[in-house]
Design a protein around this motif. Structure first.
Motif, short mmCIF file in Angstrom:
data_model
loop_
_atom_site.label_atom_id
_atom_site.label_comp_id
_atom_site.label_asym_id
_atom_site.label_seq_id
_atom_site.Cartn_x
_atom_site.Cartn_y
_atom_site.Cartn_z
N ASN A 87 16.92 -8.20 -8.28
CA ASN A 87 16.03 -9.42 -8.53
C ASN A 87 16.25 -10.35 -9.63
O ASN A 87 15.40 -11.05 -10.10
CB ASN A 87 14.67 -8.80 -8.67
CG ASN A 87 14.01 -8.14 -7.21
OD1 ASN A 87 13.96 -8.87 -6.38
ND2 ASN A 87 13.72 -7.08 -7.29
N ILE A 145 17.23 -15.24 -9.57
CA ILE A 145 16.20 -16.29 -10.03
C ILE A 145 15.96 -16.31 -11.42
O ILE A 145 15.97 -17.26 -11.91
CB ILE A 145 14.55 -15.88 -9.11
CG1 ILE A 145 15.34 -16.19 -7.62
CG2 ILE A 145 13.56 -16.75 -9.82
CD1 ILE A 145 13.72 -15.89 -6.83
N LEU A 156 7.18 -18.68 -8.76
CA LEU A 156 7.95 -17.64 -8.10
C LEU A 156 7.25 -16.40 -8.79
O LEU A 156 6.93 -15.31 -8.23
CB LEU A 156 9.48 -17.60 -8.38
CG LEU A 156 9.97 -18.59 -7.47
CD1 LEU A 156 11.56 -19.17 -8.08
CD2 LEU A 156 10.42 -17.78 -6.18
N CYS A 203 5.43 -14.18 -6.15
CA CYS A 203 6.15 -13.03 -5.83
C CYS A 203 6.07 -11.76 -6.64
O CYS A 203 6.65 -10.81 -6.17
CB CYS A 203 7.68 -13.46 -5.69
SG CYS A 203 7.95 -14.70 -4.69
N TYR A 221 11.68 -10.54 -5.32
CA TYR A 221 12.33 -11.59 -4.77
C TYR A 221 13.16 -11.18 -3.58
O TYR A 221 13.84 -11.99 -2.91
CB TYR A 221 12.95 -12.52 -5.53
CG TYR A 221 12.37 -12.83 -6.78
CD1 TYR A 221 11.08 -13.60 -6.97
CD2 TYR A 221 12.87 -12.47 -8.02
CE1 TYR A 221 10.36 -13.92 -7.67
CE2 TYR A 221 12.04 -12.91 -9.19
CZ TYR A 221 10.95 -13.69 -9.29
OH TYR A 221 10.37 -13.76 -10.25
N VAL A 259 10.66 -9.00 0.53
CA VAL A 259 9.18 -9.77 0.39
C VAL A 259 8.38 -9.40 1.44
O VAL A 259 8.91 -9.55 2.61
CB VAL A 259 9.54 -11.37 0.26
CG1 VAL A 259 8.13 -11.88 0.23
CG2 VAL A 259 10.41 -11.50 -1.08
N CYS A 264 5.29 -16.94 -1.66
CA CYS A 264 6.28 -16.46 -2.29
C CYS A 264 7.57 -16.95 -1.27
O CYS A 264 8.66 -17.35 -1.79
CB CYS A 264 6.29 -14.85 -2.10
SG CYS A 264 7.84 -13.96 -2.90
N ILE A 302 10.62 -19.24 -2.56
CA ILE A 302 12.15 -18.84 -2.42
C ILE A 302 12.79 -19.56 -1.54
O ILE A 302 14.21 -19.97 -2.01
CB ILE A 302 12.09 -17.31 -1.95
CG1 ILE A 302 11.63 -16.23 -2.69
CG2 ILE A 302 13.47 -17.01 -1.49
CD1 ILE A 302 11.52 -14.78 -2.33
N ALA A 309 18.69 -12.69 -3.46
CA ALA A 309 17.63 -13.69 -2.62
C ALA A 309 18.38 -15.22 -2.61
O ALA A 309 17.73 -16.17 -2.17
CB ALA A 309 16.51 -13.94 -3.66
#
Length: 468
Positions: A226, A229, A246, A250, A254, A257, A264, A268, A305
């Motif tokens: 994760n 991001i 985010l 979330c 990420y 989900v 969320c 993304i 992601a």
């Protein structure tokens, strides 16, 4: 430990039976010869290169091709490294000519002749002998009558390969041995190290003088990946507002989900739009064609992601000359040249067209994560070097730092810069389990391709048991 551990012990039993089969064989199934000259390189090679095949599996139906380069310093005393290139499905030649070996391609427009090779001054063979092996079977010049490959088969084959190779090269049996690799090798490599260790404890011969392992930009726990991001936010690729949204919508998750979490998913999607023009393997480099057909969606990449356009190109295309990937294009022409294959000793009819990376190979992703194996190896006291190019968005250094912290070992040398030529080359921290973590400033995925001088300094210090 559950299902994974049951599979693990079953595979250990199968490994024991397989190793015993070749242990009592009077004829080690290896075939290698010294390569003195290579098409594209002017004059004789200024180092010792051996290429060949090692048969593995119960009936040796798998033939693993390797490039062995003796240390240019003191091969009888210097460490021996078995190098496993990632992918899975990327040829060992890629690690040799683009990352840590003594040869590389001169970046010049292809004119139909054999591409030119040049010496790389920061080869890790200056301080160690290295075996680059095409693994799993079907990668590079390796081949097999069995089409299905996977994590466990690759692990067992790597173990068998090394013991058989040492039987055929008894002069290296006493050398210190390290297992090295990068990218997807972060999944199978720690398991390979553990199997070698277990084999030593079980009395398998020859005994391997195993000292530790090293991994660059390693995939380790994909389901928990994760960190793309937060990395993008820290690098200024997304706004504070998007990052805060985010986090809020979330909750730090990420990857897996909930499809009902529309806020969320919306965030993304916007994140992906913001970063779609970024080269994920090195965020400062241009997005270039990879000279590869679009690979099938790889299971460990599903956990991220985002997708990286530089890796997942939609069609076969020739990169422009100013792109780093142009040398990948040259490499394909070189490796598929009949004179090159003859010089390397490639068996006629064994494979078709050579590919730098075969992302479409029939491969089973059987090990979801390698963290427990790092823990086991830490308990056994093996040394390890884990390094990350700090501009890699495929496997961000934040992710690597997080799983290392989760091991809960105390810090013995706290975060500090390490230097080459008087300049900061990255940052490092060492732990009580004999693990060293290092970032490589300006490095991508993987670090030595982008920062060869700095990575050579890092490796040469670590392999000689000196602080970075």
């Amino acid at each position: 430990m559950g299902k994974l551990s049951c599979n693990y012990y079953l595979n250990e039993i199968l490994l024991l039976l397989t190793v015993l089969l070749f242990h009592f064989s009077s004829q080690p199934a290896t075939c290698g010869f010294i390569v003195k000259c290579l098409p594209g390189f002017q004059g004789p090679l200024p180092f010792v290169l051996e290429t060949g095949y090692v048969g593995v599996g119960e009936t040796e139906d798998t033939q693993l091709f390797y490039y062995f380069i003796e240390s240019e310093n003191n091969p009888r005393d210097d460490p021996l490294v078995l190098w496993l290139t990632g992918g899975p499905g990327c040829s060992a030649l890629s690690g040799l000519v683009f990352e840590i070996g003594p040869l590389g391609f001169q970046s010049q427009e292809y004119n139909g002749s054999v591409p030119n090779l040049v010496l790389r001054p920061n080869s890790w063979t200056k301080v160690s002998s290295i075996i680059f092996v095409d693994l799993p079977a079907g990668t590079g010049f390796s081949y097999s009558r069995t089409l299905q490959q996977g994590d466990w088969k690759a692990i067992h084959h790597a173990h068998q390969f090394l013991r058989k190779w040492l039987i055929d090269h008894p002069g290296f049996v006493s050398n210190k041995v390290y297992i090295g690799g990068d990218s997807y090798s972060g999944i199978p490599l720690p398991v390979v190290v553990e199997e070698i260790s277990n084999g030593n404890e079980a009395g398998f011969q020859p005994r391997i003088n195993l000292q530790g392992y090293l991994l660059g930009n390693p995939v380790t726990n994909p389901p928990k990946a994760n960190y793309g991001i937060p990395f993008a936010h820290g690098m200024g690729l997304i706004s504070d507002e998007l990052y805060e949204s985010l986090q809020r919508n979330c909750g730090g998750e990420y990857v897996n989900v909930d499809p009902r979490n529309v806020n969320c998913i919306r965030d993304i999607q916007y994140f992906q739009k913001c970063t779609s023009g970024i080269n994920g393997v090195h965020i400062l480099e241009p997005v270039c064609e990879f000279a590869l057909r679009k690979p099938v969606e790889i299971s460990w990449r599903r956990s991220f992601a985002y997708k990286t356009r530089a890796v997942l190109e939609s069609h076969l295309a020739v990169p422009t000359l100013n792109c780093r990937t142009y040398t990948y294009y040259l490499c394909g022409h070189w490796a598929n040249d009949p004179d090159v294959r003859k010089a390397l000793g490639i068996r006629e009819g064994s494979i078709g067209k050579w590919q730098r990376c075969d992302y479409g190979m029939n491969y089973k992703y059987e090990i979801p994560g390698s963290l427990e194996y790092h823990m086991n190896l830490s308990r056994k006291g093996y040394r390890s070097l884990i390094y990350s190019g700090d501009h890699d968005m495929i496997v961000p250094f934040l992710d690597t730092q997080a799983w290392i912290r989760s091991l809960n070992y105390s810090i013995v040398d706290d975060w500090r810069p390490w230097r080459t030529n008087g300049q900061v080359a990255g940052y490092t921290r060492s732990y009580s389990n004999r693990m060293t973590f290092a970032t490589v400033k300006g490095g991508g995925h993987t670090a030595p391709e982008y920062r060869p001088e700095e990575c050579f300094a890092m490796f040469s210090r670590w392999i000689s048991d000196r602080p970075l």
